[in-house]
Every structure is written in structure tokens, then in C-alpha cells.
Design a protein around this motif. Structure first.
Motif, PDB file in Angstrom:
ATOM      1  N   VAL A   1     -24.674  -5.314  49.059  1.00  0.00           N
ATOM      2  CA  VAL A   1     -23.934  -6.269  48.215  1.00  0.00           C
ATOM      3  C   VAL A   1     -22.441  -6.011  48.402  1.00  0.00           C
ATOM      4  CG1 VAL A   1     -23.410  -7.017  45.852  1.00  0.00           C
ATOM      5  CG2 VAL A   1     -25.763  -6.427  46.490  1.00  0.00           C
ATOM      6  N   ARG A   2     -21.658  -7.073  48.533  1.00  0.00           N
ATOM      7  CA  ARG A   2     -20.202  -6.957  48.601  1.00  0.00           C
ATOM      8  C   ARG A   2     -19.556  -7.901  47.593  1.00  0.00           C
ATOM      9  NH1 ARG A   2     -17.818  -8.760  53.536  1.00  0.00           N
ATOM     10  NH2 ARG A   2     -19.737  -9.863  54.060  1.00  0.00           N
ATOM     11  N   LEU A   3     -18.562  -7.401  46.892  1.00  0.00           N
ATOM     12  CA  LEU A   3     -17.752  -8.222  45.993  1.00  0.00           C
ATOM     13  C   LEU A   3     -16.669  -8.918  46.809  1.00  0.00           C
ATOM     14  CD1 LEU A   3     -16.803  -9.117  43.130  1.00  0.00           C
ATOM     15  CD2 LEU A   3     -15.441  -7.009  43.078  1.00  0.00           C
ATOM     16  N   LEU A   4     -16.552 -10.251  46.661  1.00  0.00           N
ATOM     17  CA  LEU A   4     -15.604 -11.021  47.455  1.00  0.00           C
ATOM     18  C   LEU A   4     -14.441 -11.580  46.658  1.00  0.00           C
ATOM     19  CD1 LEU A   4     -18.042 -13.146  49.666  1.00  0.00           C
ATOM     20  CD2 LEU A   4     -16.953 -10.972  50.220  1.00  0.00           C
ATOM     21  N   ALA A   5     -14.682 -12.059  45.452  1.00  0.00           N
ATOM     22  CA  ALA A   5     -13.633 -12.744  44.690  1.00  0.00           C
ATOM     23  C   ALA A   5     -14.054 -12.821  43.237  1.00  0.00           C
ATOM     24  CB  ALA A   5     -13.395 -14.144  45.247  1.00  0.00           C
ATOM     25  N   ASN A   6     -13.117 -13.217  42.381  1.00  0.00           N
ATOM     26  CA  ASN A   6     -13.461 -13.402  40.976  1.00  0.00           C
ATOM     27  C   ASN A   6     -12.717 -14.604  40.422  1.00  0.00           C
ATOM     28  OD1 ASN A   6     -10.941 -12.172  39.309  1.00  0.00           O
ATOM     29  ND2 ASN A   6     -11.284 -10.985  41.181  1.00  0.00           N
ATOM     30  N   GLN A   7     -13.247 -15.158  39.343  1.00  0.00           N
ATOM     31  CA  GLN A   7     -12.695 -16.386  38.764  1.00  0.00           C
ATOM     32  C   GLN A   7     -12.907 -16.412  37.254  1.00  0.00           C
ATOM     33  OE1 GLN A   7     -14.981 -19.936  39.528  1.00  0.00           O
ATOM     34  NE2 GLN A   7     -13.252 -21.323  39.202  1.00  0.00           N
ATOM     35  N   PRO A   8     -11.836 -16.606  36.468  1.00  0.00           N
ATOM     36  CA  PRO A   8     -12.050 -16.884  35.042  1.00  0.00           C
ATOM     37  C   PRO A   8     -12.838 -18.185  34.897  1.00  0.00           C
ATOM     38  CG  PRO A   8      -9.731 -16.456  35.534  1.00  0.00           C
ATOM     39  CD  PRO A   8     -10.415 -16.646  36.839  1.00  0.00           C
ATOM     40  N   TRP A   9     -13.806 -18.177  34.007  1.00  0.00           N
ATOM     41  CA  TRP A   9     -14.655 -19.364  33.822  1.00  0.00           C
ATOM     42  C   TRP A   9     -14.793 -19.586  32.314  1.00  0.00           C
ATOM     43  CZ3 TRP A   9     -15.642 -23.095  36.968  1.00  0.00           C
ATOM     44  CH2 TRP A   9     -16.722 -23.959  36.785  1.00  0.00           C
ATOM     45  N   PRO A  10     -13.929 -20.400  31.720  1.00  0.00           N
ATOM     46  CA  PRO A  10     -13.829 -20.498  30.260  1.00  0.00           C
ATOM     47  C   PRO A  10     -14.892 -21.392  29.618  1.00  0.00           C
ATOM     48  CG  PRO A  10     -12.220 -21.936  31.281  1.00  0.00           C
ATOM     49  CD  PRO A  10     -12.906 -21.217  32.402  1.00  0.00           C
ATOM     50  N   PHE A  11     -16.177 -21.104  29.914  1.00  0.00           N
ATOM     51  CA  PHE A  11     -17.274 -21.900  29.352  1.00  0.00           C
ATOM     52  C   PHE A  11     -18.354 -20.981  28.785  1.00  0.00           C
ATOM     53  CE2 PHE A  11     -15.436 -24.302  32.936  1.00  0.00           C
ATOM     54  CZ  PHE A  11     -14.914 -25.370  32.229  1.00  0.00           C
ATOM     55  N   PRO A  12     -18.083 -20.197  27.716  1.00  0.00           N
ATOM     56  CA  PRO A  12     -16.820 -20.250  26.989  1.00  0.00           C
ATOM     57  C   PRO A  12     -15.779 -19.223  27.415  1.00  0.00           C
ATOM     58  CG  PRO A  12     -18.430 -19.111  25.666  1.00  0.00           C
ATOM     59  CD  PRO A  12     -19.140 -19.514  26.929  1.00  0.00           C
TER      60      PRO A  12
ATOM     61  N   ILE B   1       2.115 -26.799  21.781  1.00  0.00           N
ATOM     62  CA  ILE B   1       0.916 -26.236  21.172  1.00  0.00           C
ATOM     63  C   ILE B   1      -0.299 -26.968  21.704  1.00  0.00           C
ATOM     64  CG2 ILE B   1      -0.281 -25.752  19.010  1.00  0.00           C
ATOM     65  CD1 ILE B   1       2.589 -26.009  17.697  1.00  0.00           C
ATOM     66  N   VAL B   2      -1.184 -26.234  22.367  1.00  0.00           N
ATOM     67  CA  VAL B   2      -2.440 -26.799  22.857  1.00  0.00           C
ATOM     68  C   VAL B   2      -3.397 -26.918  21.676  1.00  0.00           C
ATOM     69  CG1 VAL B   2      -4.413 -26.445  24.383  1.00  0.00           C
ATOM     70  CG2 VAL B   2      -2.111 -25.792  25.144  1.00  0.00           C
ATOM     71  N   LEU B   3      -3.956 -28.111  21.484  1.00  0.00           N
ATOM     72  CA  LEU B   3      -4.863 -28.362  20.362  1.00  0.00           C
ATOM     73  C   LEU B   3      -6.276 -28.622  20.869  1.00  0.00           C
ATOM     74  CD1 LEU B   3      -2.639 -30.735  18.181  1.00  0.00           C
ATOM     75  CD2 LEU B   3      -2.896 -28.243  18.002  1.00  0.00           C
ATOM     76  N   SER B   4      -7.244 -28.176  20.081  1.00  0.00           N
ATOM     77  CA  SER B   4      -8.637 -28.331  20.482  1.00  0.00           C
ATOM     78  C   SER B   4      -9.511 -28.571  19.259  1.00  0.00           C
ATOM     79  CB  SER B   4      -9.116 -27.074  21.213  1.00  0.00           C
ATOM     80  OG  SER B   4     -10.477 -27.145  21.545  1.00  0.00           O
ATOM     81  N   THR B   5     -10.539 -29.393  19.429  1.00  0.00           N
ATOM     82  CA  THR B   5     -11.626 -29.454  18.455  1.00  0.00           C
ATOM     83  C   THR B   5     -12.640 -28.380  18.847  1.00  0.00           C
ATOM     84  OG1 THR B   5     -12.977 -31.008  19.717  1.00  0.00           O
ATOM     85  CG2 THR B   5     -11.274 -31.946  18.287  1.00  0.00           C
ATOM     86  N   ASP B   6     -13.816 -28.435  18.289  1.00  0.00           N
ATOM     87  CA  ASP B   6     -14.823 -27.451  18.688  1.00  0.00           C
ATOM     88  C   ASP B   6     -15.343 -27.712  20.093  1.00  0.00           C
ATOM     89  OD1 ASP B   6     -16.058 -29.810  17.889  1.00  0.00           O
ATOM     90  OD2 ASP B   6     -17.868 -28.807  17.194  1.00  0.00           O
TER      91      ASP B   6
ATOM     92  N   LEU C   1      -4.649 -23.549  30.123  1.00  0.00           N
ATOM     93  CA  LEU C   1      -5.651 -24.228  29.296  1.00  0.00           C
ATOM     94  C   LEU C   1      -6.946 -23.421  29.221  1.00  0.00           C
ATOM     95  CD1 LEU C   1      -5.164 -27.951  30.407  1.00  0.00           C
ATOM     96  CD2 LEU C   1      -4.604 -26.950  28.180  1.00  0.00           C
ATOM     97  N   ALA C   2      -7.293 -22.750  30.301  1.00  0.00           N
ATOM     98  CA  ALA C   2      -8.475 -21.887  30.277  1.00  0.00           C
ATOM     99  C   ALA C   2      -8.273 -20.737  29.295  1.00  0.00           C
ATOM    100  CB  ALA C   2      -8.755 -21.341  31.677  1.00  0.00           C
ATOM    101  N   GLN C   3      -7.099 -20.140  29.319  1.00  0.00           N
ATOM    102  CA  GLN C   3      -6.759 -19.076  28.370  1.00  0.00           C
ATOM    103  C   GLN C   3      -6.859 -19.599  26.937  1.00  0.00           C
ATOM    104  OE1 GLN C   3      -2.764 -17.687  28.923  1.00  0.00           O
ATOM    105  NE2 GLN C   3      -2.768 -16.363  27.130  1.00  0.00           N
ATOM    106  N   ALA C   4      -6.294 -20.777  26.708  1.00  0.00           N
ATOM    107  CA  ALA C   4      -6.303 -21.372  25.365  1.00  0.00           C
ATOM    108  C   ALA C   4      -7.715 -21.649  24.885  1.00  0.00           C
ATOM    109  CB  ALA C   4      -5.478 -22.660  25.366  1.00  0.00           C
ATOM    110  N   ARG C   5      -8.508 -22.281  25.728  1.00  0.00           N
ATOM    111  CA  ARG C   5      -9.856 -22.693  25.315  1.00  0.00           C
ATOM    112  C   ARG C   5     -10.742 -21.479  25.020  1.00  0.00           C
ATOM    113  NH1 ARG C   5     -12.947 -24.687  22.704  1.00  0.00           N
ATOM    114  NH2 ARG C   5     -14.353 -26.429  23.047  1.00  0.00           N
TER     115      ARG C   5
END
Length: 316
Positions: A238-249, A44-49, A132-136
Motif C-alpha cells: 500500500v502507498r499513500l499518494l495524496a489527501n483531500q479535505p472532504w467536508p461531507f461533513p 460572513i458565510v451563512l448556512s442552514t442545516d 467554504l469547506a472550512q466553514a461548512r
């Protein structure tokens, strides 16, 4: 390079390697989820705020056992099911703790580390950083969406954490991911890149422009609008090249390259404190740490780094 062949941009970016089997069709099976939670190898991944919570030790382990999580104040009914590890079938859950960083500061048996620091340190393998990105992101959504947006009553976790239900009006609410365009804009010749300095970044860092997409916009339209708003530069192709999850938040960064049709910079809002055209020699100095004014580019965990480095190396 087109959006379907952007593999060369994904060499060092963080949060791309999530391999969990999310078992999405079984999220409503409460008996199945309860049995997974009781298994001795479940973590279980635990987190504070603000930070993730780990056991103290020389090496970090991804999560806690159920008994340890409950002893720290975790609540069974608030457990979010992340998925099963494909290599061994181990289940991974996540949840928020009621304690704050300050509450846990004196606990010598725990380590509190934020996700960005973990990424910069390469503290976990890519598949674990993705988990962890998914969890956060999910934990943040649950912390900030406790009440129904339709009637204001307290909502309840449902579908293993991928929905919140309102017992008062029956409203159903789902986690959100916010798409953001992030773009390397070049001049018409392709020999200069437009880099800006938001005040929120560390001193000296120059990066690509970026911004949230708006309703009813295509990716290309968002790139042109954000670039114009932040720098006064007009963008054509404009061209789309790549994508990235960025969990902030909980963002999805859509990495693009665009070609400017104007050159004169005009900063008209408070998004940037500086913006300039940089040739390859100046950017090489930024990368090497030899820039005469101490200017740098973002770290390699981000899609901004890959866009800048790809342009510098001529691989975009």
C-alpha cells in the motif's frame, strides 16, 4: 509516486486551495475578533442545516455583511472566525442560521446552494472553495455538538469557534476531522483496477473503495481491512499518494494505491451493491461516457477520480 510528491493528483480536486491566515494564536482575543467583525469589508458565510445561503444575483459573492447576517437571524456570539484573506486582510467568519431551507424558500433575494453543487459548478475560485469547506465543516460540528458529552449540559462556543466549553463541568470539546482511506486497488499485474458501486451513489457510478480509519490503525492497515471487508480481496503493498479535505461533513480523504494478492471478489456486507475488476479499456469507456451498460466514474472534484484517472494514464 510517494505521499510527498503527489502533486499530479491534485489538479482538479476541490477544497485544496484554502489560503486563509487562520490567526490561530489570536482566537482567544475577543476584543480583536469583535473589531474584525465590525469592519465594513468583513464577510460572513451563512448556512442552514443543509445548504449555504447567498445573495441572489447573476454572480455569487462569498459572504454577507454583518448587518445583513444579523437581519437573517445570525447571532454574534455564534460567529466562527475562519481567517484573513492574505491578499487584502479581509476577515471571513461563518455561522449557522436558525432558519431552515423551507423557511427561506420564498425569499427571492437569496439563493440556497449546497457545497457539492458549488464544487461541481466551479462556482468559486479554489481558495474560496477551500474556505467554504472550512466553514461548512465547522458549522456542521457546532450544530451537532451543542451539548457536553461529559455531563449533558448546553455548551458554549469558545476560541472563535474552534472549541466548545461546558459551563457546568468545565469540559472542553474540539472540532473533529475524520480520516478516511480511499484506495485504488490493482491486481498483481497492475492492469486491472477494483471498482465498486455503493448504493448511495448516483445510478451507474463505479468508484474506488473507501472507509473510515479505526483507532489504533495505520493507513496501510485500514486500506487492507476495508478492502477485505467490502470485497473479500486481500491487499499487500500500500502507498499513500495524496489527501483531500472532504467536508461531507468533515472528513480527510487519504488517497492510496494498493496491490491485491487475491483476485476472487466476495461481497459479504452491505457496503457495496456491486464490485468488479475493470481493465483499462472498460475504464476508458466509463470516462468517455461510452460504456455499454452506462457505467461511469465519479466527477473530477474527488480524489477517487484522480486515483482512477492516474491509474488509467499510467502516472501513479
Amino acid at each position: 509516486m510517494h505521499a510527498t510528491s503527489a502533486g499530479s493528483l491534485a489538479m482538479d480536486m476541490s477544497f485544496l486551495g484554502n489560503t486563509l491566515d487562520r490567526q490561530s494564536t489570536r482566537r482567544g482575543d475577543t476584543a480583536y475578533l469583535a473589531s474584525l467583525l465590525e469592519k465594513p469589508d468583513t464577510r460572513i458565510v451563512l448556512s442552514t442545516d443543509r445548504t449555504l445561503v447567498f445573495k441572489a444575483g447573476e454572480s455569487l459573492s462569498l459572504g454577507h455583511g454583518l448587518e445583513d447576517a444579523l437581519s437573517l437571524g445570525a447571532v454574534r456570539e455564534e460567529m466562527i472566525f475562519l481567517g484573513l484573506r492574505p491578499e487584502n486582510g479581509e476577515a471571513l467568519f461563518a455561522t449557522a442560521l436558525p432558519a431552515t431551507d423551507e423557511d427561506l424558500a420564498e425569499r427571492t433575494d437569496l439563493q440556497l446552494i449546497d457545497l457539492r453543487t458549488l464544487a461541481l459548478q466551479n462556482a468559486f475560485a479554489p481558495q474560496d472553495m477551500g474556505a467554504l469547506a472550512q466553514a461548512r465543516a465547522l458549522i456542521h460540528w457546532h450544530r451537532t455538538h451543542q451539548f457536553c458529552s461529559r455531563c449533558g449540559e448546553k455548551s458554549q462556543l469558545a476560541e472563535a469557534g474552534y472549541r466548545r466549553d461546558c459551563p457546568s463541568c468545565g469540559g472542553q470539546h474540539f472540532p473533529r476531522t475524520d480520516p478516511c482511506v480511499i484506495m485504488l486497488i490493482t491486481d498483481e499485474s497492475g492492469d486491472k483496477a477494483l471498482l465498486g458501486r455503493p448504493a448511495r451513489l448516483a445510478e451507474g457510478i463505479y468508484t474506488t473503495l473507501a472507509g473510515f480509519m479505526e483507532p489504533g490503525e495505520t493507513i496501510e492497515q485500514a486500506v487492507r481491512r476495508e478492502t477485505l471487508e467490502e470485497s473479500g480481496i486481500v491487499v499487500g503493498d500500500v502507498r499513500l499518494l495524496a489527501n483531500q479535505p472532504w467536508p461531507f461533513p468533515a472528513n480527510l480523504m487519504l488517497g492510496c494505491i494498493g496491490k491485491a494478492t487475491s483476485f476472487e471478489i466476495a461481497i459479504e456486507d452491505d457496503e457495496l451493491e456491486a464490485c468488479k475488476w475493470c481493465d483499462r479499456e472498460e475504464v476508458r469507456q466509463m470516462v468517455a461516457g461510452t460504456h455499454p451498460e452506462g457505467h461511469r466514474i465519479p466527477p473530477s472534484i474527488s480524489i477517487a477520480f484522480e486515483l482512477i484517472k492516474g491509474w488509467l494514464d499510467g502516472t501513479l
